[in-house]
Motif scaffolding. Structure first.
Motif, PDB file in Angstrom:
ATOM      1  N   LYS A 191       0.914  -1.279  -0.069  1.00 33.70           N
ATOM      2  CA  LYS A 191       0.075   0.003  -0.057  1.00 33.70           C
ATOM      3  C   LYS A 191       0.869   1.308  -0.003  1.00 33.70           C
ATOM      4  CE  LYS A 191      -4.091  -1.931   0.938  1.00 33.70           C
ATOM      5  NZ  LYS A 191      -5.188  -2.072   0.042  1.00 33.70           N
ATOM      6  N   ASP A 192       0.302   2.468  -0.500  1.00 33.78           N
ATOM      7  CA  ASP A 192       1.073   3.737  -0.346  1.00 33.78           C
ATOM      8  C   ASP A 192       0.504   4.345   0.956  1.00 33.78           C
ATOM      9  OD1 ASP A 192       0.295   4.385  -3.909  1.00 33.78           O
ATOM     10  OD2 ASP A 192       1.703   2.977  -2.806  1.00 33.78           O
ATOM     11  N   VAL A 193       1.553   5.076   1.437  1.00 29.61           N
ATOM     12  CA  VAL A 193       1.241   5.854   2.772  1.00 29.61           C
ATOM     13  C   VAL A 193       1.627   7.432   2.421  1.00 29.61           C
ATOM     14  CG1 VAL A 193       1.427   4.146   4.185  1.00 29.61           C
ATOM     15  CG2 VAL A 193       3.386   5.396   3.934  1.00 29.61           C
ATOM     16  N   GLU A 194       1.139   8.338   3.150  1.00 30.84           N
ATOM     17  CA  GLU A 194       1.375   9.694   3.072  1.00 30.84           C
ATOM     18  C   GLU A 194       1.539  10.185   4.588  1.00 30.84           C
ATOM     19  OE1 GLU A 194      -0.393  11.623  -0.874  1.00 30.84           O
ATOM     20  OE2 GLU A 194      -1.118  12.306   1.185  1.00 30.84           O
ATOM     21  N   LEU A 195       2.794  10.924   4.991  1.00 33.23           N
ATOM     22  CA  LEU A 195       3.060  11.344   6.392  1.00 33.23           C
ATOM     23  C   LEU A 195       3.169  12.803   5.952  1.00 33.23           C
ATOM     24  CD1 LEU A 195       5.886   8.766   7.156  1.00 33.23           C
ATOM     25  CD2 LEU A 195       3.246   8.769   7.317  1.00 33.23           C
ATOM     26  N   ARG A 196       2.693  13.411   7.034  1.00 38.83           N
ATOM     27  CA  ARG A 196       2.430  14.775   6.826  1.00 38.83           C
ATOM     28  C   ARG A 196       3.311  15.614   7.953  1.00 38.83           C
ATOM     29  NH1 ARG A 196      -1.784  19.232   5.676  1.00 38.83           N
ATOM     30  NH2 ARG A 196      -1.338  20.749   6.988  1.00 38.83           N
ATOM     31  N   CYS A 197       4.090  16.799   7.524  1.00 43.50           N
ATOM     32  CA  CYS A 197       4.961  17.591   8.582  1.00 43.50           C
ATOM     33  C   CYS A 197       4.265  19.011   8.667  1.00 43.50           C
ATOM     34  CB  CYS A 197       6.510  17.269   8.381  1.00 43.50           C
ATOM     35  SG  CYS A 197       7.361  18.466   9.329  1.00 43.50           S
ATOM     36  N   ASP A 198       3.997  19.671   9.595  1.00 37.33           N
ATOM     37  CA  ASP A 198       3.928  20.891   9.622  1.00 37.33           C
ATOM     38  C   ASP A 198       5.036  21.637  10.495  1.00 37.33           C
ATOM     39  OD1 ASP A 198       1.166  20.088   9.836  1.00 37.33           O
ATOM     40  OD2 ASP A 198       0.911  22.119   8.804  1.00 37.33           O
ATOM     41  N   PRO A 199       5.929  22.304   9.834  1.00 36.71           N
ATOM     42  CA  PRO A 199       7.258  22.987  10.440  1.00 36.71           C
ATOM     43  C   PRO A 199       6.956  24.115  11.236  1.00 36.71           C
ATOM     44  CG  PRO A 199       6.957  23.735   8.014  1.00 36.71           C
ATOM     45  CD  PRO A 199       5.872  22.828   8.416  1.00 36.71           C
ATOM     46  N   ILE A 200       7.753  24.800  12.047  1.00 37.68           N
ATOM     47  CA  ILE A 200       7.625  25.747  12.898  1.00 37.68           C
ATOM     48  C   ILE A 200       7.484  26.994  11.992  1.00 37.68           C
ATOM     49  CG2 ILE A 200       8.871  27.331  14.576  1.00 37.68           C
ATOM     50  CD1 ILE A 200      10.089  24.952  15.781  1.00 37.68           C
ATOM     51  N   SER A 201       6.523  28.029  12.142  1.00 41.08           N
ATOM     52  CA  SER A 201       6.550  29.157  11.159  1.00 41.08           C
ATOM     53  C   SER A 201       7.671  29.994  10.952  1.00 41.08           C
ATOM     54  CB  SER A 201       5.097  29.903  11.805  1.00 41.08           C
ATOM     55  OG  SER A 201       4.835  31.052  10.894  1.00 41.08           O
TER      56      SER A 201
END
Lengths: 111, 114
Positions: free
Chosen positions: B17-27
């Motif tokens: 299967k495919d997976v997506e991982l998300r990252c929100d950095p410090i502004s």
């Protein structure tokens, strides 16, 4: 190439001192030290730059020997909160760069 | 202030299967890094974004791995046709500017491929 950290693991009693070493076969510009507690993100401790400077952070300090491409992290009068895995990350250029991390040194401080 | 955030915190997926991982950095942080940490191992560099420059993809282990970043904000790491050896904690970090600054790490996404 991955820097080599030693020792791999160490157990201390509260109040004892420890030294963790990080050696590289490459010419380094910077060495970054992080501590990671189990299941948590690595937390930044300090950066040392080419020039052989020594830095301090409370009872944790570090040195960088440019000629030997080696950095040492010194923990004095250890506290229970110092327990965790310590990683060194190395950079070979002067700007922001992805780091090459060692395998870590697991430090356990017991009462 | 808000630190680096990642989602999901845990992901279990079936092989292939495919997976997506998300990252929100410090502004405000222009640099963003993805690292992989296998059990009991150090952090392994995957990919690096710096502002609008072309990303440094030299750490990606295979063409099944890719990442994107929208401007200087969110980044997504995609792993296609997952394999069991992809099981690891995927850590995202961000930092200021182009000179040397400390990297701030997110809590990671633990990926398990069954």
């Amino acid at each position: 190439q991955q820097p080599v950290q030693s020792p791999q693991a160490v157990i201390l009693r509260e109040g004892e001192d420890a030294v963790i070493n990080c050696s590289s076969s490459k010419a380094l510009y910077s060495v970054h030290w992080y501590r990671q507690k189990h299941g948590e993100a690595p937390v930044f401790l300090m950066i040392l730059l080419k020039g052989g400077e020594q830095k301090g952070h409370e009872k944790i300090s570090a040195s960088f020997n440019e000629k030997k491409q080696q950095s040492s992290l010194y923990l004095t009068a250890s506290q229970l909160s110092y327990s965790g895995t310590y990683f060194c990350g190395t950079g070979v250029v002067s700007g922001n760069t992805p780091l090459v991390f060692g395998k870590g040194t697991r430090l356990s401080v017991i009462a | 202030g808000a630190g680096v955030s990642q989602s999901p915190s845990n992901k279990v997926t079936e092989k292939g299967k495919d997976v997506e991982l998300r990252c929100d950095p410090i502004s405000g942080h222009t640099a963003l890094y993805w690292y992989r940490q296998r059990l009991g191992q150090g952090l392994e560099f995957l990919i690096y974004f710096q502002g609008n420059s072309a990303p440094d993809k030299s750490g990606l282990p295979s063409d099944r791995f890719s990442a994107e970043r929208t401007g200087e904000s969110v980044s997504t790491l995609t792993i296609q046709r997952t394999q069991q050896e992809d099981s690891a904690v995927y850590l995202c970090a961000s930092s200021w500017g182009q000179t040397i600054y400390e990297q701030y790490f997110g809590p990671g996404t633990r990926l398990t491929v069954t």
